[in-house]
Write a protein that holds these residues in place. Structure first.
Motif, PDB file in Angstrom:
ATOM      1  N   ILE B  49       0.808  -1.218   0.000  1.00  0.00           N
ATOM      2  CA  ILE B  49       0.000   0.000   0.000  1.00  0.00           C
ATOM      3  C   ILE B  49       0.842   1.268   0.000  1.00  0.00           C
ATOM      4  N   GLU B  50       2.128   1.131   0.339  1.00  0.00           N
ATOM      5  CA  GLU B  50       2.984   2.316   0.317  1.00  0.00           C
ATOM      6  C   GLU B  50       3.449   2.670  -1.091  1.00  0.00           C
ATOM      7  N   LEU B  51       3.204   1.767  -2.036  1.00  0.00           N
ATOM      8  CA  LEU B  51       3.710   1.987  -3.389  1.00  0.00           C
ATOM      9  C   LEU B  51       2.749   2.831  -4.212  1.00  0.00           C
ATOM     10  N   SER B  52       3.306   3.505  -5.214  1.00  0.00           N
ATOM     11  CA  SER B  52       2.437   4.226  -6.138  1.00  0.00           C
ATOM     12  C   SER B  52       1.868   3.230  -7.133  1.00  0.00           C
ATOM     13  N   SER B  53       0.784   3.600  -7.784  1.00  0.00           N
ATOM     14  CA  SER B  53       0.175   2.660  -8.724  1.00  0.00           C
ATOM     15  C   SER B  53       1.138   2.358  -9.874  1.00  0.00           C
ATOM     16  N   MET B  54       1.964   3.339 -10.199  1.00  0.00           N
ATOM     17  CA  MET B  54       2.972   3.154 -11.234  1.00  0.00           C
ATOM     18  C   MET B  54       3.963   2.064 -10.834  1.00  0.00           C
ATOM     19  N   GLU B  55       4.372   2.098  -9.568  1.00  0.00           N
ATOM     20  CA  GLU B  55       5.332   1.100  -9.082  1.00  0.00           C
ATOM     21  C   GLU B  55       4.710  -0.290  -9.073  1.00  0.00           C
ATOM     22  N   VAL B  56       3.435  -0.331  -8.775  1.00  0.00           N
ATOM     23  CA  VAL B  56       2.736  -1.626  -8.768  1.00  0.00           C
ATOM     24  C   VAL B  56       2.806  -2.253 -10.158  1.00  0.00           C
ATOM     25  N   ILE B  57       2.499  -1.446 -11.159  1.00  0.00           N
ATOM     26  CA  ILE B  57       2.571  -1.928 -12.546  1.00  0.00           C
ATOM     27  C   ILE B  57       3.986  -2.386 -12.881  1.00  0.00           C
ATOM     28  N   ASP B  58       4.948  -1.554 -12.494  1.00  0.00           N
ATOM     29  CA  ASP B  58       6.347  -1.885 -12.762  1.00  0.00           C
ATOM     30  C   ASP B  58       6.714  -3.251 -12.216  1.00  0.00           C
ATOM     31  N   ILE B  59       6.304  -3.474 -10.972  1.00  0.00           N
ATOM     32  CA  ILE B  59       6.696  -4.722 -10.313  1.00  0.00           C
ATOM     33  C   ILE B  59       6.020  -5.923 -10.977  1.00  0.00           C
ATOM     34  N   THR B  60       4.741  -5.808 -11.265  1.00  0.00           N
ATOM     35  CA  THR B  60       4.078  -6.966 -11.881  1.00  0.00           C
ATOM     36  C   THR B  60       4.634  -7.229 -13.283  1.00  0.00           C
ATOM     37  N   LEU B  61       5.027  -6.171 -13.966  1.00  0.00           N
ATOM     38  CA  LEU B  61       5.553  -6.384 -15.325  1.00  0.00           C
ATOM     39  C   LEU B  61       6.876  -7.152 -15.319  1.00  0.00           C
ATOM     40  N   LEU B  62       7.470  -7.313 -14.121  1.00  0.00           N
ATOM     41  CA  LEU B  62       8.644  -8.185 -14.046  1.00  0.00           C
ATOM     42  C   LEU B  62       8.273  -9.606 -14.487  1.00  0.00           C
ATOM     43  N   GLY B  63       6.990  -9.930 -14.344  1.00  0.00           N
ATOM     44  CA  GLY B  63       6.505 -11.222 -14.828  1.00  0.00           C
ATOM     45  C   GLY B  63       6.756 -11.393 -16.319  1.00  0.00           C
ATOM     46  N   MET B  64       6.859 -10.287 -17.038  1.00  0.00           N
ATOM     47  CA  MET B  64       7.103 -10.360 -18.481  1.00  0.00           C
ATOM     48  C   MET B  64       8.496 -10.917 -18.778  1.00  0.00           C
ATOM     49  N   ASP B  65       9.429 -10.716 -17.841  1.00  0.00           N
ATOM     50  CA  ASP B  65      10.762 -11.297 -18.034  1.00  0.00           C
ATOM     51  C   ASP B  65      10.671 -12.818 -18.060  1.00  0.00           C
ATOM     52  N   VAL B  66       9.813 -13.334 -17.173  1.00  0.00           N
ATOM     53  CA  VAL B  66       9.608 -14.780 -17.157  1.00  0.00           C
ATOM     54  C   VAL B  66       9.026 -15.228 -18.497  1.00  0.00           C
ATOM     55  N   ALA B  67       8.046 -14.463 -18.978  1.00  0.00           N
ATOM     56  CA  ALA B  67       7.438 -14.795 -20.263  1.00  0.00           C
ATOM     57  C   ALA B  67       8.489 -14.780 -21.367  1.00  0.00           C
ATOM     58  N   ALA B  68       9.385 -13.801 -21.318  1.00  0.00           N
ATOM     59  CA  ALA B  68      10.422 -13.695 -22.357  1.00  0.00           C
ATOM     60  C   ALA B  68      11.306 -14.939 -22.338  1.00  0.00           C
ATOM     61  N   ILE B  69      11.688 -15.373 -21.126  1.00  0.00           N
ATOM     62  CA  ILE B  69      12.560 -16.556 -21.020  1.00  0.00           C
ATOM     63  C   ILE B  69      11.831 -17.798 -21.539  1.00  0.00           C
ATOM     64  N   MET B  70      10.587 -17.967 -21.099  1.00  0.00           N
ATOM     65  CA  MET B  70       9.817 -19.148 -21.525  1.00  0.00           C
ATOM     66  C   MET B  70       9.629 -19.137 -23.047  1.00  0.00           C
ATOM     67  N   LEU B  71       9.313 -17.995 -23.573  1.00  0.00           N
ATOM     68  CA  LEU B  71       9.000 -17.937 -25.008  1.00  0.00           C
ATOM     69  C   LEU B  71      10.259 -18.124 -25.857  1.00  0.00           C
ATOM     70  N   LEU B  72      11.392 -17.670 -25.346  1.00  0.00           N
ATOM     71  CA  LEU B  72      12.600 -17.889 -26.162  1.00  0.00           C
ATOM     72  C   LEU B  72      12.963 -19.365 -26.174  1.00  0.00           C
ATOM     73  N   ILE B  73      12.648 -20.070 -25.083  1.00  0.00           N
ATOM     74  CA  ILE B  73      12.874 -21.523 -25.068  1.00  0.00           C
ATOM     75  C   ILE B  73      11.886 -22.198 -26.035  1.00  0.00           C
ATOM     76  N   PHE B  74      10.647 -21.751 -25.976  1.00  0.00           N
ATOM     77  CA  PHE B  74       9.642 -22.299 -26.891  1.00  0.00           C
ATOM     78  C   PHE B  74      10.072 -22.100 -28.350  1.00  0.00           C
ATOM     79  N   THR B  75      10.521 -20.877 -28.631  1.00  0.00           N
ATOM     80  CA  THR B  75      10.929 -20.540 -30.005  1.00  0.00           C
ATOM     81  C   THR B  75      12.043 -21.465 -30.489  1.00  0.00           C
ATOM     82  N   ALA B  76      13.061 -21.627 -29.645  1.00  0.00           N
ATOM     83  CA  ALA B  76      14.195 -22.462 -30.044  1.00  0.00           C
ATOM     84  C   ALA B  76      13.720 -23.880 -30.360  1.00  0.00           C
ATOM     85  N   ASN B  77      12.853 -24.419 -29.493  1.00  0.00           N
ATOM     86  CA  ASN B  77      12.354 -25.777 -29.724  1.00  0.00           C
ATOM     87  C   ASN B  77      11.503 -25.859 -30.978  1.00  0.00           C
ATOM     88  N   PHE B  78      10.670 -24.856 -31.156  1.00  0.00           N
ATOM     89  CA  PHE B  78       9.751 -24.862 -32.297  1.00  0.00           C
ATOM     90  C   PHE B  78      10.517 -24.786 -33.612  1.00  0.00           C
TER      91      PHE B  78
END
Ligand SMILES: Nc1ncnc2c1ncn2[C@@H]1O[C@H](COP(=O)(O)OP(=O)(O)O)[C@@H](O)[C@H]1O
Ligand SMILES: [Mg+2]
Lengths: 304, 252
Positions: B49-78
């Motif tokens: 609750i101490e965070l700004s809404s902008m920071e909240v978005i920033d932090i959750t978007l770290l999940g996109m790094d996971v997506a990037a890693i997973m998708l690059l593995i998928f791409t290589a296999n595909f």
């Protein structure tokens, strides 16, 4: 019409295909024969640009395979009976190919019918026998309704019924004016169906003739003789223009009748231990050709 | 080209393995985004609750790094799967012009990466809205400029590493190699940062990480934005040219 001109492929310092000049005609089944490692697959792969020639080229109706906008409608190929992914069913595999190549959906069902895979079309390819995979490979090759069909060792893994079915299919395709090119390392797989035989060994063209010519080839029958004085007898026979090849303890004699050979032995007081007329099977002839003992190219054979 | 891309989508549709990998990519990304969001006490020393809404978005978007890693593995296999013997013969018989084949694969991967990123971002957004409103914090608008650039930046990142992975796989003819290449480009900057400043200052701008964060962080939207785009484009163009060059001279 497919033509290869001085087609050559080197892998490092190994020459897999060596200055091959071939013309593959429509309306005929051409057997492409050669022992394992003689360069059959490499030649077929060069026709469809999977392998880049070191020298020479392949011309398909005046163009290269990669110049065709829809190449699978020009040449259908079976290079390897494994599919895109063994977890696909036959129907899914064909459906993906039809989509990728812009082929009408109706061809999928037709191909399943033609190849007798209708009843297993919803089973995953990994559960298929090698023979069933070959059938699916044939379906893949034919799906674009091409004028030319090139199949690499399609008889591998087929049972007797499968072999008969495939021969009949080749006959039908050729009768519809298509060029069917089938490779094999076994003469007997080919002899019942081919109109023409091309034989290669160590990448070189060894023979190119019609099945009729192959059957009639006068050189194919010979007389085998063993005698007490082989060296002397050899001289005698050579004076009569016989073609002689040493074989085991005796000689293979061509261009002379057995009766003539017997009389010559008698005239020169040579004792014969054996005098046998041999009519080799096509298989024997094939072995002889590929062993490099007989040169059959450009001996009354048109390679136009 | 359109047909080839459609055929690639069919491969995802038909193969449960492909489908479940992509679904796990989504789930794992969301999960990690959430974990980051709810562990700010530990990681940032501040409660949510101490965070700004902008920071909240920033932090959750770290999940996109996971997506990037997973998708690059998928791409290589595909990409590799279609280059394995058997498949490659059929694929190149249909598309003998190797440049076109390469382009169709890259286009398919791009469309997939963009679609997947958009789905993820919408999910992240919905979750963030929910979290924010439950905590009585301010709302968010996708169309606010600073948020919008963040979103575009995240999509570009996922796309970027997938394309690197595809080119790497074409070059090395191996799924492991392709994925390893993209992953090392991703993680080398972290290693380089441990070097003395005079070395890392030269090396870091060459790597795409700086450029990607410039894209995601809107405050640096001066000349550095243009430079960032240039760096990323160079990586993509050079790697795909090399991958294609190797692919074109391969015998299968
Ligand atoms: N990719 C390759 N790299 C190196 N050598 C190869 C390659 N492909 C084929 N060869 C060699 O070329 C020769 C011809 O092979 P191939 O065309 O497969 O013969 P066939 O199909 O008649 O059995 C063989 O000696 C084989 O070992
Ligand atoms: Mg072979």
């Amino acid at each position: 019409m497919i033509k290869t001109e001085n087609l050559t492929k080197k892998f490092g310092d190994k020459t897999a295909v060596d200055r091959l000049n071939l013309t593959l005609q429509p309306g005929a089944v051409t057997g492409f024969l050669g022992p394992n490692g003689s360069g059959k697959s490499t030649t077929m792969k060069m026709i469809i640009s999977l392998v880049q020639p070191t020298h020479g080229k392949v011309i398909i109706d005046g163009k290269k395979y990669s110049d065709f906008r829809e190449p699978v409608k020009k040449i259908g190929t079976l290079i390897d009976p494994s599919t895109l992914d063994k977890n696909f069913t036959a129907e899914q595999h064909l459906s993906i190919i039809a989509t990728a190549a812009g082929i009408e959906k109706s061809r999928i069902e037709e191909m399943l019918d033609v190849t007798g895979l209708q009843s297993v079309k919803n089973k995953k390819v990994k559960s298929y026998s090698l023979g069933m995979k070959q059938r699916l490979g044939v379906a893949t090759a034919l799906i674009g309704n091409p004028d030319t069909i090139i199949l690499d060792e399609p008889f591998n893994g087929l049972d007797i019924d499968g072999i008969k079915w495939l021969r009949k299919l080749f006959r039908q395709l050729a009768d519809h004016g298509k060029a069917v090119i089938v490779s094999s390392h076994l003469m007997r797989e080919i002899e019942a169906v081919a109109d023409r035989v091309v034989i290669i060994g160590q990448g070189k063209l060894l023979a190119d003739m019609t099945m009729g010519e192959m059957n009639e080839k006068s050189l194919s029958s010979y007389v085998y003789v063993e005698a007490n004085d082989i060296a002397k007898f050899k001289n005698v026979l050579q004076k009569k223009h016989a073609l002689i090849k040493p074989h085991n303890a005796g000689l293979k004699v061509r261009n002379l009748e057995a009766s003539e050979i017997g009389r010559l032995a008698h005239d020169h007081q040579i004792i014969l231990f054996q005098l046998t007329k041999v009519n080799p099977s096509l298989e024997d002839l094939f072995t002889e050709i590929t062993d490099g003992k007989v040169e059959y190219v450009a001996k009354g054979v048109k390679t136009k | 080209m359109k047909n080839l891309i459609k055929a690639d989508f069919k491969k995802i549709f038909y193969l449960p393995g492909n489908r479940s990998f992509l679904i796990s990519t989504i789930c794992l990304s969301i999960l990690l985004g959430m974990i980051f969001l709810f562990t700010t006490n530990v990681t940032q020393g501040r409660a949510l609750i101490e965070l700004s809404s902008m920071e909240v978005i920033d932090i959750t978007l770290l999940g996109m790094d996971v997506a990037a890693i997973m998708l690059l593995i998928f791409t290589a296999n595909f990409v590799k799967k279609d280059l394995t013997s058997g498949a490659v013969h059929t694929n190149l018989a249909i598309t003998p012009v190797r440049g076109n084949y390469f382009l169709s694969k890259v286009s398919f991967i791009s469309i997939l990466a963009i679609l997947l990123s958009i789905v993820l971002i919408l999910l992240f957004f919905a979750i963030d809205q929910l979290v924010l409103s439950m905590n009585g914090m301010g709302g968010l608008s996708i169309f606010a400029l600073n948020i919008f650039t963040k979103i575009v930046g995240s999509i570009v990142m996922v796309l970027f590493y997938s394309l690197l992975s595809a080119s790497g796989t074409f070059y090395l003819q191996s799924a492991f190699g392709g994925a390893a290449f993209a992953l090392s480009v991703m993680f080398l900057p972290a290693l380089i940062k441990m070097f003395p400043a005079d070395i890392s200052d030269i090396l870091l701008p060459i790597f795409p990480e700086d450029a990607l964060s410039a894209l995601i962080d809107v405050h640096s939207a001066d000349g550095s934005l243009l430079r960032a785009i240039l760096v990323l484009l160079l990586w993509i163009i050079v790697s795909s040219l090399i991958g294609q060059w190797k692919f074109k001279k391969m015998d299968y």
